[in-house]
Design a protein around this motif. Structure first.
Motif, short mmCIF file in Angstrom:
data_model
loop_
_atom_site.label_atom_id
_atom_site.label_comp_id
_atom_site.label_asym_id
_atom_site.label_seq_id
_atom_site.Cartn_x
_atom_site.Cartn_y
_atom_site.Cartn_z
N GLY A 130 0.81 -1.21 0.00
CA GLY A 130 0.00 0.00 0.00
C GLY A 130 0.84 1.26 0.00
N LEU A 131 1.98 1.24 0.71
CA LEU A 131 2.89 2.39 0.68
C LEU A 131 3.43 2.60 -0.73
CD1 LEU A 131 5.01 1.95 3.94
CD2 LEU A 131 2.94 3.29 3.62
N ARG A 132 3.81 1.51 -1.39
CA ARG A 132 4.33 1.64 -2.76
C ARG A 132 3.28 2.24 -3.68
NH1 ARG A 132 3.43 -1.27 -6.97
NH2 ARG A 132 2.72 -3.09 -5.82
N ARG A 133 2.05 1.78 -3.57
CA ARG A 133 0.99 2.28 -4.45
C ARG A 133 0.63 3.74 -4.18
NH1 ARG A 133 -1.89 -3.23 -3.85
NH2 ARG A 133 -2.88 -2.23 -2.04
N ALA A 134 0.97 4.24 -2.99
CA ALA A 134 0.69 5.64 -2.65
C ALA A 134 1.77 6.60 -3.14
CB ALA A 134 0.51 5.78 -1.14
N LEU A 135 2.84 6.07 -3.72
CA LEU A 135 3.93 6.89 -4.23
C LEU A 135 3.76 7.23 -5.70
CD1 LEU A 135 6.93 5.00 -2.60
CD2 LEU A 135 6.32 7.39 -2.14
N VAL A 136 4.29 8.36 -6.10
CA VAL A 136 4.38 8.68 -7.52
C VAL A 136 5.40 7.75 -8.16
CG1 VAL A 136 3.79 11.12 -7.13
CG2 VAL A 136 6.20 10.41 -7.19
N PRO A 137 5.39 7.59 -9.48
CA PRO A 137 6.44 6.78 -10.12
C PRO A 137 7.84 7.25 -9.70
CG PRO A 137 4.71 7.30 -11.69
CD PRO A 137 4.40 8.10 -10.45
N SER A 138 8.67 6.30 -9.33
CA SER A 138 10.04 6.57 -8.85
C SER A 138 10.06 7.28 -7.50
CB SER A 138 10.86 7.35 -9.87
OG SER A 138 11.01 6.59 -11.05
N GLY A 139 8.91 7.32 -6.79
CA GLY A 139 8.89 7.90 -5.46
C GLY A 139 9.72 7.09 -4.49
N ARG A 140 10.12 7.72 -3.40
CA ARG A 140 11.04 7.10 -2.45
C ARG A 140 10.35 6.74 -1.13
NH1 ARG A 140 16.52 7.35 -3.41
NH2 ARG A 140 17.20 8.65 -5.17
N LEU A 141 10.84 5.67 -0.51
CA LEU A 141 10.37 5.23 0.81
C LEU A 141 11.55 5.17 1.76
CD1 LEU A 141 8.19 3.87 2.72
CD2 LEU A 141 9.09 1.69 1.86
N TRP A 142 11.33 5.63 3.00
CA TRP A 142 12.29 5.45 4.09
C TRP A 142 11.53 4.87 5.27
CZ3 TRP A 142 12.80 6.69 9.21
CH2 TRP A 142 14.07 6.64 9.77
N LEU A 143 12.10 3.89 5.90
CA LEU A 143 11.52 3.40 7.15
C LEU A 143 12.60 2.91 8.09
CD1 LEU A 143 11.46 0.02 7.09
CD2 LEU A 143 9.52 0.42 5.60
N SER A 144 12.24 2.85 9.36
CA SER A 144 13.13 2.29 10.37
C SER A 144 12.34 1.31 11.22
CB SER A 144 13.76 3.38 11.24
OG SER A 144 12.79 3.99 12.08
N THR A 145 13.06 0.37 11.82
CA THR A 145 12.43 -0.65 12.66
C THR A 145 13.50 -1.26 13.55
OG1 THR A 145 10.93 -2.57 12.57
CG2 THR A 145 12.75 -2.55 11.00
N PRO A 146 13.13 -1.82 14.69
CA PRO A 146 14.14 -2.48 15.52
C PRO A 146 14.80 -3.64 14.78
CG PRO A 146 12.15 -2.06 16.80
CD PRO A 146 11.82 -1.73 15.38
#
Length: 215
Positions: A130-146
């Protein structure tokens, strides 16, 4: 997650919690500079905004739409009246972001970041998609987790951190139903359709940060 978990947000700026959070925020600031270089007037979706301490390091020009499962967090951020904040949405913890009607009306985003969120999500494969589909083409994602690739993290959480949590009115037991190592997080992001996936271990080795791009 109990609602008393909200007290945890204020700790991010206190020692010793800064030892965990500050390296993540430095990496996030670097990520946002990359986004601003590619989309000088782009809009960024923040999933799990908390109290949004990290916006102080954000580059100028970007707009930010905040989302959180706790309406108090969204209200606290909007009350700052920061002109960079374009809106706020309360979201369901398990619903893929792109299926939220309010966020769908906001359009797709140049970038999304989710600091310390994915470990709380049980249905994480669909949530990442769902995060990927909410991005524009070539949009970027950053996340952190333990980083549960470090075996002593679980021991720390079940002893010292559990004692602190109970004194604050909540328990860490089952707080993180999803636990990633560096390898499993990388595989999960690729499986969700992301490209250019890079997962790093934080200097403390207690956390992971991930950069990825929408194909």
């Amino acid at each position: 997650m109990t609602t008393d978990y909200f007290v945890n947000h204020a700790r991010a700026r206190r020692f010793p919690w800064t030892l965990y959070h500050q390296p993540l925020e430095r990496d996030l600031a670097r990520f946002l500079r990359h986004v601003a270089a590619e989309h000088p007037r782009g809009e960024v979706l923040i999933v799990g905004c908390g109290l949004l301490h990290e916006i102080d390091a954000a580059p100028s020009g970007l707009g930010f739409h905040v989302a959180d499962i706790d309406d108090r967090a969204v209200a606290a951020v909007l009350a700052r009246r920061d002109p960079r904040i374009t809106g706020g949405t309360v979201v369901d913890p398990e619903q893929p972001i792109d299926q939220n009607r309010a966020l769908g009306a906001a359009g797709r985003f140049a970038a999304i970041y989710a600091k310390e969120v994915v470990e709380h999500v049980r249905a994480w494969p669909g949530w990442l998609t769902g995060l990927r589909r909410a991005l524009v083409p070539s949009g970027r994602l950053w996340l952190s987790t333990p980083n549960y690739g470090e075996p002593w993290l679980a021991a720390l959480e079940s002893t010292v951190l559990e004692l602190i949590a109970r004194r604050s009115g909540f328990s860490r037991r089952d707080l993180h139903p999803t636990r990633f190592s560096r390898r499993s997080l990388s595989r999960g992001l690729v499986g969700a359709g992301f490209d250019q996936v890079e997962v790093r271990v934080a200097p403390s080795r207690l956390a992971l940060t991930a950069w990825a791009r929408c194909r």
